[in-house]
Design a protein around this motif. Structure first.
Motif, PDB file in Angstrom:
ATOM      1  N   ALA A  85      44.735  43.683  34.764  1.00  0.00           N
ATOM      2  CA  ALA A  85      43.755  43.462  35.833  1.00  0.00           C
ATOM      3  C   ALA A  85      43.687  41.980  36.201  1.00  0.00           C
ATOM      4  O   ALA A  85      43.664  41.615  37.389  1.00  0.00           O
ATOM      5  N   LYS A  86      43.673  41.105  35.196  1.00  0.00           N
ATOM      6  CA  LYS A  86      43.637  39.666  35.484  1.00  0.00           C
ATOM      7  C   LYS A  86      44.917  39.208  36.177  1.00  0.00           C
ATOM      8  O   LYS A  86      44.884  38.369  37.091  1.00  0.00           O
ATOM      9  N   GLU A  87      46.042  39.788  35.769  1.00  0.00           N
ATOM     10  CA  GLU A  87      47.316  39.423  36.385  1.00  0.00           C
ATOM     11  C   GLU A  87      47.394  39.916  37.836  1.00  0.00           C
ATOM     12  O   GLU A  87      47.906  39.209  38.708  1.00  0.00           O
ATOM     13  N   ILE A  88      46.888  41.110  38.102  1.00  0.00           N
ATOM     14  CA  ILE A  88      46.839  41.593  39.491  1.00  0.00           C
ATOM     15  C   ILE A  88      46.010  40.641  40.333  1.00  0.00           C
ATOM     16  O   ILE A  88      46.394  40.280  41.451  1.00  0.00           O
ATOM     17  N   GLY A  89      44.867  40.221  39.784  1.00  0.00           N
ATOM     18  CA  GLY A  89      44.026  39.270  40.501  1.00  0.00           C
ATOM     19  C   GLY A  89      44.747  37.975  40.797  1.00  0.00           C
ATOM     20  O   GLY A  89      44.646  37.425  41.905  1.00  0.00           O
ATOM     21  N   ARG A  90      45.502  37.465  39.821  1.00  0.00           N
ATOM     22  CA  ARG A  90      46.241  36.203  40.010  1.00  0.00           C
ATOM     23  C   ARG A  90      47.314  36.359  41.099  1.00  0.00           C
ATOM     24  O   ARG A  90      47.493  35.481  41.951  1.00  0.00           O
ATOM     25  N   ARG A  91      48.001  37.489  41.067  1.00  0.00           N
ATOM     26  CA  ARG A  91      49.081  37.694  42.035  1.00  0.00           C
ATOM     27  C   ARG A  91      48.531  37.880  43.456  1.00  0.00           C
ATOM     28  O   ARG A  91      49.125  37.387  44.421  1.00  0.00           O
ATOM     29  N   LEU A  92      47.430  38.571  43.578  1.00  0.00           N
ATOM     30  CA  LEU A  92      46.824  38.735  44.901  1.00  0.00           C
ATOM     31  C   LEU A  92      46.293  37.396  45.416  1.00  0.00           C
ATOM     32  O   LEU A  92      46.379  37.107  46.613  1.00  0.00           O
ATOM     33  N   SER A  93      45.771  36.586  44.514  1.00  0.00           N
ATOM     34  CA  SER A  93      45.268  35.266  44.906  1.00  0.00           C
ATOM     35  C   SER A  93      46.392  34.406  45.478  1.00  0.00           C
ATOM     36  O   SER A  93      46.196  33.654  46.441  1.00  0.00           O
TER      37      SER A  93
ATOM     38  N   TYR B  22      50.032  47.075  48.808  1.00  0.00           N
ATOM     39  CA  TYR B  22      49.623  46.006  47.895  1.00  0.00           C
ATOM     40  C   TYR B  22      49.887  46.272  46.413  1.00  0.00           C
ATOM     41  O   TYR B  22      50.041  45.313  45.653  1.00  0.00           O
ATOM     42  N   LEU B  23      49.924  47.542  45.969  1.00  0.00           N
ATOM     43  CA  LEU B  23      49.825  47.794  44.537  1.00  0.00           C
ATOM     44  C   LEU B  23      50.981  48.575  43.929  1.00  0.00           C
ATOM     45  O   LEU B  23      50.948  48.884  42.744  1.00  0.00           O
ATOM     46  N   THR B  24      51.996  48.899  44.724  1.00  0.00           N
ATOM     47  CA  THR B  24      53.154  49.601  44.181  1.00  0.00           C
ATOM     48  C   THR B  24      54.319  48.644  43.993  1.00  0.00           C
ATOM     49  O   THR B  24      54.249  47.466  44.364  1.00  0.00           O
TER      50      THR B  24
END
Length: 285
Positions: free
Chosen positions: A104-112, A157-159
């Motif tokens: 979850a934290k990594e997804i947040g970093r990548r989206l940022s 965004y997520l696949t």
């Protein structure tokens, strides 16, 4: 009158939007006689659901949906009828949740990095704060105007290959089945048609699943078309697997997955509840 079963549902303990109590209430309203709460990689909601079910005319089956990596692909294994207090099962699920927290934290970093700020905090606010899934990120992205619906936001965004995709190393297939079996439960391959596998690949998955001690295939699912239901029924019959049914209900936001509104199992396959004591009690009521 035959009992109505729904053996694949989710609550706010993972990525559903109804509390376990509200889920049980809705199941009763929908005419479900036997309900399994199968949250992703957690059994946290089962105690609350059991209290709710005890006060209502419904049987609750313990459940969980375990994330598995098989052949570089993520598949889900549902466990039914196990002892939630089993230490090995809980240790395994705890490890998966630790990975979910990192992911979850990594997804947040990548989206940022792609200019989408506050995604992790937003997804966490939409969750219970303990288990944050891609679904919570998808809800955040839709709510903040990055996409118009959940299916599109996953696609964009997520696949795999998209800005917020993070590859996962989940439980091994045999490991997940072992956790379920050793806790006294039965293992089911969830929504098998959704994986878009070739016939030969699905047969390999089923073969390895059976070798590990798995016993059932989710033949009826809200994500299965009528033709897919009959195809999965043929696989179940061919491999002498039991058949399960489940809506994969997550909440009223997903009207295509209505709680309890499931097609009947095709003839000549044996339901997973065939030898359950509650099946005899419910069908004779």
């Amino acid at each position: 009158m035959m009992a109505q079963y729904d053996l694949h549902t989710h609550s706010t303990a993972s990525d559903g939007t109804l509390t376990p109590t509200a889920l049980v209430d809705l199941a009763v309203e929908a005419g479900v006689d036997v309900l399994a709460l199968t949250d992703h990689d957690t059994t946290e909601g089962l105690a609350e659901a059991a209290v709710a079910a005890a006060d209502r005319s419904i049987h609750l089956v313990t459940g969980v949906e375990i994330s598995v990596t098989w052949g570089a692909q993520v598949v889900h294994i549902v466990g039914l009828g196990f002892d939630p207090a089993d230490k090995a099962l809980q240790a395994g699920l705890a490890g998966l949740r630790e990975f979910r927290h990192w992911r979850a934290k990594e997804i947040g970093r990548r989206l940022s990095k792609k200019g989408i700020d506050g995604a992790y905090e937003g997804a966490k606010a939409l969750s219970n704060g303990r288990l944050i899934s891609r679904t919570h990120f998808a809800r955040f992205l839709v709510a903040n105007g990055y996409s118009t619906d959940m299916k599109k936001v996953f696609k964009h965004y997520l696949t795999t290959g998209k800005p917020g995709h993070v590859s996962g190393e989940w439980a091994e297939l045999g490991q997940a089945v072992e956790w379920i079996n050793n806790a006294g439960g039965e293992a089911v391959i969830a929504h098998p048609a959704r994986y878009s596998m070739t016939r030969s690949k699905l047969r390999r998955l089923i073969g390895e699943f059976q070798e590990a001690g798995g016993v059932a295939l989710e033949v009826v699912s809200s994500s299965h078309s009528r033709d897919e239901i009959f195809t999965m029924a043929r696989h179940a019959k061919e491999h002498s697997l039991l058949a399960s049914v489940g809506s994969d209900y997550h909440g009223p936001e997903t009207p295509w997955a209505n709680l309890g509104r499931l097609s009947a199992l095709p003839d000549q396959i044996r339901p997973i509840w065939d030898n359950w004591t509650i099946a005899a009690e419910t069908d004779s009521a």
